[in-house]
Design a protein around this motif. Sequence first.
Motif, PDB file in Angstrom:
ATOM      1  N   VAL A  32       0.862  -1.243  -0.077  1.00 11.91           N
ATOM      2  CA  VAL A  32      -0.104   0.027   0.163  1.00 11.91           C
ATOM      3  C   VAL A  32       0.883   1.165  -0.092  1.00 11.91           C
ATOM      4  N   GLY A  33       1.679   1.155   0.900  1.00 12.07           N
ATOM      5  CA  GLY A  33       2.776   2.365   0.961  1.00 12.07           C
ATOM      6  C   GLY A  33       3.352   2.720  -0.290  1.00 12.07           C
ATOM      7  N   LEU A  36       1.061   3.915  -3.260  1.00 13.06           N
ATOM      8  CA  LEU A  36       0.455   5.283  -2.765  1.00 13.06           C
ATOM      9  C   LEU A  36       1.718   6.261  -3.404  1.00 13.06           C
ATOM     10  N   ALA A  37       2.862   5.731  -3.042  1.00 16.21           N
ATOM     11  CA  ALA A  37       4.254   6.812  -3.679  1.00 16.21           C
ATOM     12  C   ALA A  37       4.228   6.625  -5.186  1.00 16.21           C
ATOM     13  N   TYR A  38       3.891   5.519  -5.749  1.00 20.20           N
ATOM     14  CA  TYR A  38       3.810   5.298  -7.180  1.00 20.20           C
ATOM     15  C   TYR A  38       2.904   6.366  -7.723  1.00 20.20           C
ATOM     16  N   PHE A  39       1.668   6.493  -7.350  1.00 22.01           N
ATOM     17  CA  PHE A  39       0.781   7.606  -8.001  1.00 22.01           C
ATOM     18  C   PHE A  39       1.155   8.791  -7.745  1.00 22.01           C
ATOM     19  N   ILE A  40       1.708   9.123  -6.412  1.00 18.51           N
ATOM     20  CA  ILE A  40       2.052  10.658  -6.248  1.00 18.51           C
ATOM     21  C   ILE A  40       3.227  11.089  -7.247  1.00 18.51           C
ATOM     22  N   ALA A 143       6.808  11.891  -1.615  1.00 19.66           N
ATOM     23  CA  ALA A 143       5.993  10.915  -1.468  1.00 19.66           C
ATOM     24  C   ALA A 143       6.701   9.934  -0.386  1.00 19.66           C
ATOM     25  N   ILE A 146       4.527   9.149   3.182  1.00 15.71           N
ATOM     26  CA  ILE A 146       3.522   8.318   3.125  1.00 15.71           C
ATOM     27  C   ILE A 146       3.816   6.837   3.260  1.00 15.71           C
ATOM     28  N   THR A 147       4.949   6.665   2.367  1.00 14.96           N
ATOM     29  CA  THR A 147       5.213   5.112   2.516  1.00 14.96           C
ATOM     30  C   THR A 147       5.982   4.799   4.096  1.00 14.96           C
ATOM     31  N   CYS A 150       2.988   4.074   6.362  1.00 15.64           N
ATOM     32  CA  CYS A 150       2.426   2.364   6.064  1.00 15.64           C
ATOM     33  C   CYS A 150       3.307   1.616   6.559  1.00 15.64           C
TER      34      CYS A 150
END
Length: 275
Positions: A32-33, A36-40, A143, A146-147, A150
């Motif tokens: 998940v972490g 999220l970093a990927y999309f950011i 990003a 946020i990782t 998580c």
Amino acid sequence: MLPLLSIHWNPDPVIIDFGVFALRYYGLLWIVGLALAYFIVRRQYRDRRIGDDKFEPLFFYCFFGILIGARLGHCIFYDWAYYKDHFVEMILPFKQTAEGWKMTGYTGLASHGGTLGLIIALWLYCRKTRMHYMDVLDMIAVATPITACCIRLANLMNSEIIGKPADVPWAFVFERVDMLPRHPAQLYEAIAYFLFFIGMVWLYKRARTYHRGFYFGLCLTEIFVFRFFIEFLKENQVDFENGMTLNMGQWLSVPFILIGIYFMCFYGRNNATAR
């Protein structure tokens, strides 16, 4: 005597057990972490009009850089006495038990090693794509918190990296460890990293141009300064730290803090990042 409002904490770290493979909160929250970093970061690439051909290899470099660095960091800095004689367990997610080899996943990962591994992996990525190294580090830095959030939630689900005994009303009793109320240090870190992430996004959304290296330096500084001080509320992770004035996590945080301050305050002030 337990605090009146202490939280008894003993979740099963396994979500679903398929026999040969078990889905764990730890692995799920890592995924998940990273997602999220990927999309950011993808959004930042598009903001800068950088083509997908340069973005697509990025996840590969980041994933393996973080994983290899974090694993080696734990094995070398925290448990070398064991892993020097169990080299295979350092590399592969298996552990030798009385019943034979068992897939356990990587049971030890160190954030300092993961950070160093990521920095090296991004250097290799930039050599391949011919992108400016500091531009990529700055985008990843937005990003990263946020990782990190998580990952600390994953530690919480595993009841690991626990805090010292405390009498605060929000103390956690990690029943898999003992029955003492303790600081939920993992939760403190997760909350802090989430707030750092909100702050980084807010700065980025302001559309102000900062010099190259600013976000990278800010990320290192805020995460590892907080990491340095939160260690005072944590139990030592390995026995050899018991006689140390500062524990291993604190000593490893110092160079990252100094590097962060340099890039945030001094590096590239006359070389602004294009937005």
